[in-house]
Design an enzyme around this catalytic site. Structure first.
Site, PDB file in Angstrom:
ATOM      1  N   ASP A   1      -2.176  10.567  -2.096  1.00 45.29           N
ATOM      2  CA  ASP A   1      -2.637   9.526  -3.185  1.00 45.29           C
ATOM      3  C   ASP A   1      -3.012   9.988  -4.402  1.00 45.29           C
ATOM      4  O   ASP A   1      -3.041   9.486  -5.489  1.00 45.29           O
ATOM      5  CB  ASP A   1      -3.767   8.775  -2.619  1.00 45.29           C
ATOM      6  CG  ASP A   1      -3.337   7.881  -1.658  1.00 45.29           C
ATOM      7  OD1 ASP A   1      -3.153   8.411  -0.398  1.00 45.29           O
ATOM      8  OD2 ASP A   1      -2.923   6.748  -1.800  1.00 45.29           O
TER       9      ASP A   1
ATOM     10  N   ARG B   1       0.774  -1.117  -0.089  1.00 42.39           N
ATOM     11  CA  ARG B   1       0.085  -0.014  -0.090  1.00 42.39           C
ATOM     12  C   ARG B   1       1.032   1.283   0.006  1.00 42.39           C
ATOM     13  O   ARG B   1       2.061   0.984   0.008  1.00 42.39           O
ATOM     14  CB  ARG B   1      -1.012   0.112   1.082  1.00 42.39           C
ATOM     15  CG  ARG B   1      -0.491  -0.647   2.269  1.00 42.39           C
ATOM     16  CD  ARG B   1      -0.228   0.103   3.593  1.00 42.39           C
ATOM     17  NE  ARG B   1      -0.099   1.590   3.565  1.00 42.39           N
ATOM     18  CZ  ARG B   1       0.811   2.512   3.648  1.00 42.39           C
ATOM     19  NH1 ARG B   1       2.030   1.758   3.764  1.00 42.39           N
ATOM     20  NH2 ARG B   1       0.639   3.579   3.586  1.00 42.39           N
ATOM     21  N   GLY B   2       0.221   2.359  -0.054  1.00 44.09           N
ATOM     22  CA  GLY B   2       0.921   3.707  -0.176  1.00 44.09           C
ATOM     23  C   GLY B   2       0.987   4.062  -1.636  1.00 44.09           C
ATOM     24  O   GLY B   2       1.521   3.086  -2.392  1.00 44.09           O
ATOM     25  N   ALA B   3       0.581   5.200  -2.129  1.00 46.29           N
ATOM     26  CA  ALA B   3       0.488   5.397  -3.708  1.00 46.29           C
ATOM     27  C   ALA B   3       1.684   5.181  -4.490  1.00 46.29           C
ATOM     28  O   ALA B   3       1.569   4.275  -5.498  1.00 46.29           O
ATOM     29  CB  ALA B   3       0.211   6.718  -3.835  1.00 46.29           C
TER      30      ALA B   3
ATOM     31  N   GLN C   1      -2.135   2.651   9.915  1.00 44.77           N
ATOM     32  CA  GLN C   1      -1.114   2.719   9.231  1.00 44.77           C
ATOM     33  C   GLN C   1       0.034   3.530  10.104  1.00 44.77           C
ATOM     34  O   GLN C   1       1.476   3.273  10.028  1.00 44.77           O
ATOM     35  CB  GLN C   1      -1.036   3.638   7.686  1.00 44.77           C
ATOM     36  CG  GLN C   1      -1.808   2.412   6.816  1.00 44.77           C
ATOM     37  CD  GLN C   1      -3.255   2.912   6.830  1.00 44.77           C
ATOM     38  OE1 GLN C   1      -3.971   2.980   7.760  1.00 44.77           O
ATOM     39  NE2 GLN C   1      -4.123   2.394   5.813  1.00 44.77           N
TER      40      GLN C   1
ATOM     41  N   ARG D   1      -7.748  -0.764  -6.675  1.00 49.26           N
ATOM     42  CA  ARG D   1      -8.061   0.389  -5.843  1.00 49.26           C
ATOM     43  C   ARG D   1      -8.210   1.857  -6.498  1.00 49.26           C
ATOM     44  O   ARG D   1      -7.380   1.833  -7.571  1.00 49.26           O
ATOM     45  CB  ARG D   1      -7.097   0.580  -4.763  1.00 49.26           C
ATOM     46  CG  ARG D   1      -6.908  -0.335  -3.724  1.00 49.26           C
ATOM     47  CD  ARG D   1      -5.796  -0.066  -2.632  1.00 49.26           C
ATOM     48  NE  ARG D   1      -6.493   0.674  -1.650  1.00 49.26           N
ATOM     49  CZ  ARG D   1      -5.956   1.391  -0.726  1.00 49.26           C
ATOM     50  NH1 ARG D   1      -4.474   1.208  -0.393  1.00 49.26           N
ATOM     51  NH2 ARG D   1      -6.352   2.174   0.300  1.00 49.26           N
TER      52      ARG D   1
ATOM     53  N   ASN E   1      -5.338  12.294   0.414  1.00 46.38           N
ATOM     54  CA  ASN E   1      -4.670  11.396   1.192  1.00 46.38           C
ATOM     55  C   ASN E   1      -5.637  10.677   2.450  1.00 46.38           C
ATOM     56  O   ASN E   1      -6.761  10.985   2.194  1.00 46.38           O
ATOM     57  CB  ASN E   1      -3.466  12.154   1.879  1.00 46.38           C
ATOM     58  CG  ASN E   1      -2.472  11.342   2.433  1.00 46.38           C
ATOM     59  OD1 ASN E   1      -2.021  10.665   1.850  1.00 46.38           O
ATOM     60  ND2 ASN E   1      -2.187  11.590   3.769  1.00 46.38           N
ATOM     61  N   LYS E   2      -4.909   9.764   2.861  1.00 48.88           N
ATOM     62  CA  LYS E   2      -5.680   8.967   4.049  1.00 48.88           C
ATOM     63  C   LYS E   2      -6.683   9.653   4.824  1.00 48.88           C
ATOM     64  O   LYS E   2      -6.479  10.795   5.188  1.00 48.88           O
ATOM     65  CB  LYS E   2      -4.635   8.410   5.097  1.00 48.88           C
ATOM     66  CG  LYS E   2      -4.818   7.444   5.936  1.00 48.88           C
ATOM     67  CD  LYS E   2      -5.974   6.434   5.501  1.00 48.88           C
ATOM     68  CE  LYS E   2      -5.196   5.419   4.464  1.00 48.88           C
ATOM     69  NZ  LYS E   2      -6.328   4.822   3.791  1.00 48.88           N
TER      70      LYS E   2
HETATM   71  O1  MRU Z   1      -4.553   3.224   2.226  1.00 47.44           O
HETATM   72  P1  MRU Z   1      -3.308   3.342   2.101  1.00 47.44           P
HETATM   73  O2  MRU Z   1      -2.610   2.812   3.356  1.00 47.44           O
HETATM   74  O3  MRU Z   1      -2.608   2.900   0.774  1.00 47.44           O
HETATM   75  O4  MRU Z   1      -3.119   4.972   2.250  1.00 47.44           O
HETATM   76  C1  MRU Z   1      -2.018   5.712   2.094  1.00 47.44           C
HETATM   77  C2  MRU Z   1      -1.748   6.866   2.314  1.00 47.44           C
HETATM   78  O5  MRU Z   1      -2.793   7.630   2.433  1.00 47.44           O
HETATM   79  C3  MRU Z   1      -0.372   7.781   2.099  1.00 47.44           C
HETATM   80  O6  MRU Z   1      -0.172   8.899   2.804  1.00 47.44           O
HETATM   81  C4  MRU Z   1      -0.126   7.871   0.554  1.00 47.44           C
HETATM   82  O7  MRU Z   1      -0.238   6.918  -0.278  1.00 47.44           O
HETATM   83  C5  MRU Z   1       1.344   8.509   0.206  1.00 47.44           C
HETATM   84  S1  MRU Z   1       2.580   7.364   0.504  1.00 47.44           S
HETATM   85  C6  MRU Z   1       4.093   8.149   0.037  1.00 47.44           C
END
Ligand code: MRU
Length: 371
Positions: A259, A59-61, A218, A102, A269-270
């Protein structure tokens, strides 16, 4: 320069994603098991790949983008076709399937499209050559991500340096995980901290407050794990504790990841990030979004057009508890992301430079265009 060998060793231990040298599987660290268990798993079928992204094993963009690139390269290598058109038909079907895992992080689509363009560009070459070159392209995406995070870190470090006062740690707040586990190496929001260590800062020269990040934790499971391992002074807090902390004067700056950033600078973002931004604005604390240019979506005019992923209700009601913590049958609102209005953002840090409002003009000036 500071000795960061312990941090480098940690980065090596938790490499988010790699391709096995014999090109038989995409190998990821299963992030759903962290921090207690460090276990790597192989993804070989397209269903395993889709599921790993959907379930946030990876996970994470930026990490999702790198993973998708490796996955499509592996799937492409297994296509049995005698000509490009029949190869490409299957390639497109695999690509569309992975893209459906996603909806919010634009890096998923960006990486898959880049791989698609590579395949099309090479359409006159022998299929075996195209397949080989797709692996090379995925490696390139991974390597570029390392440099992108570093550049973001260098710019963010300059902000930290300006905030540093003798004898006092710089108080930093972050939300979710935009760290090494979300990228190929330094993270985005965490990169300034890792670069500060390289520049000789001690872990005690900064104090990072990690929002726990309900509901999938996270911040607790990943960011505090990372930073604590790097020897950076780290405090974990529940999301609803951000206000009292900001009011206390202990936070000088907020760094978050993203994201998808719309053309006008609205940043998804999250879930919970926009609340942190509103609080930071109220308390006069600078709020920076760290964004690889691949996360900036110039084809999306404002945050209103960013699709927001909705997730299962059990993530809120029972996933982390021994017993369920809400009545059976209760309705649950569980969006995975929210959009921070551009007016609340002090600056968007890209690998190409710092951007300030008006963001569309700033992005264009850096050569960031619709892909
Ligand atoms: O649902 P996730 O854990 O994939 O969400 C991740 C985030 O919101 C991060 O902050 C974002 O992807 C940036 S990662 C460099």
């Amino acid at each position: 320069m500071g000795d960061t060998s312990n941090v480098e060793a940690f980065f090596d231990k938790v490499i988010t994603v790699k391709m096995l040298p014999d090109h038989t599987a995409v190998n990821i660290i299963d992030q759903t098991l962290l921090p207690e268990t460090i276990k790597r798993i192989n993804l070989t079928t397209k269903e395993e790949m889709w599921d790993a992204i959907k379930k946030l094993r990876v996970r994470g963009a930026p990490a999702i983008g790198v993973t998708a690139a490796y996955c499509i390269a592996l799937l492409a290598s297994e296509i049995e076709a005698s000509d490009f058109d029949s190869f490409y038909k299957e390639f497109k079907a695999d690509k569309d399937y992975l893209a459906s895992s996603r909806p919010t992080a634009v890096n998923l689509f960006w990486a898959l499209n880049r791989m698609d363009q590579k395949a099309l560009f090479e359409k006159d070459k022998p299929l075996d050559q195209i397949k080989e070159d797709l692996f090379v392209e995925a490696d390139k995406i991974r390597e570029e991500d390392v440099q992108i995070s570093r550049n973001i870190g260098e710019i963010g470090y300059r902000i930290l340096k300006d905030l540093k006062k003798d004898g006092q740690p710089v108080g930093i707040m972050t939300h979710c995980n935009a760290g090494t586990l979300a990228t190929a190496k330094y993270g985005t929001a965490t990169a300034p901290m890792y670069i500060a260590l390289e520049h000789g800062w001690a872990g005690t020269d900064m104090h990072v407050y990690c929002d726990e990040t309900r509901p999938l934790l996270q911040g607790a499971r990943l960011t505090s794990f990372e930073l604590h391992n790097a020897g950076i002074t780290t405090t974990l807090q529940c999301d609803n504790m951000a206000s009292i902390l900001m009011k206390s004067g202990k936070i000088q700056v907020v760094f978050v990841g993203c994201d998808r950033v719309a053309k006008n600078g609205d940043a998804a973002n999250k879930i919970g990030t926009s609340g942190v931004a509103i609080l930071a604005h109220y308390y006069g604390i600078p709020f920076y979004v760290c964004a690889p240019s691949s996360t900036i979506d110039m084809a999306t005019p404002t945050g209103d057009q960013i699709p927001i992923e909705m997730r299962d209700k059990d993530e809120v009601t029972e996933m982390w508890y021994k017993e369920r913590m809400a009545p059976e049958g209760i309705d649950v609102f569980n969006p995975a992301f929210d959009v921070t209005d551009h007016s609340l953002i002090t600056g968007i840090i890209t690998e190409k430079g710092m951007c300030h409002a008006p963001y569309d003009k700033a992005f264009e000036k850096l050569g960031i265009v619709a892909k």
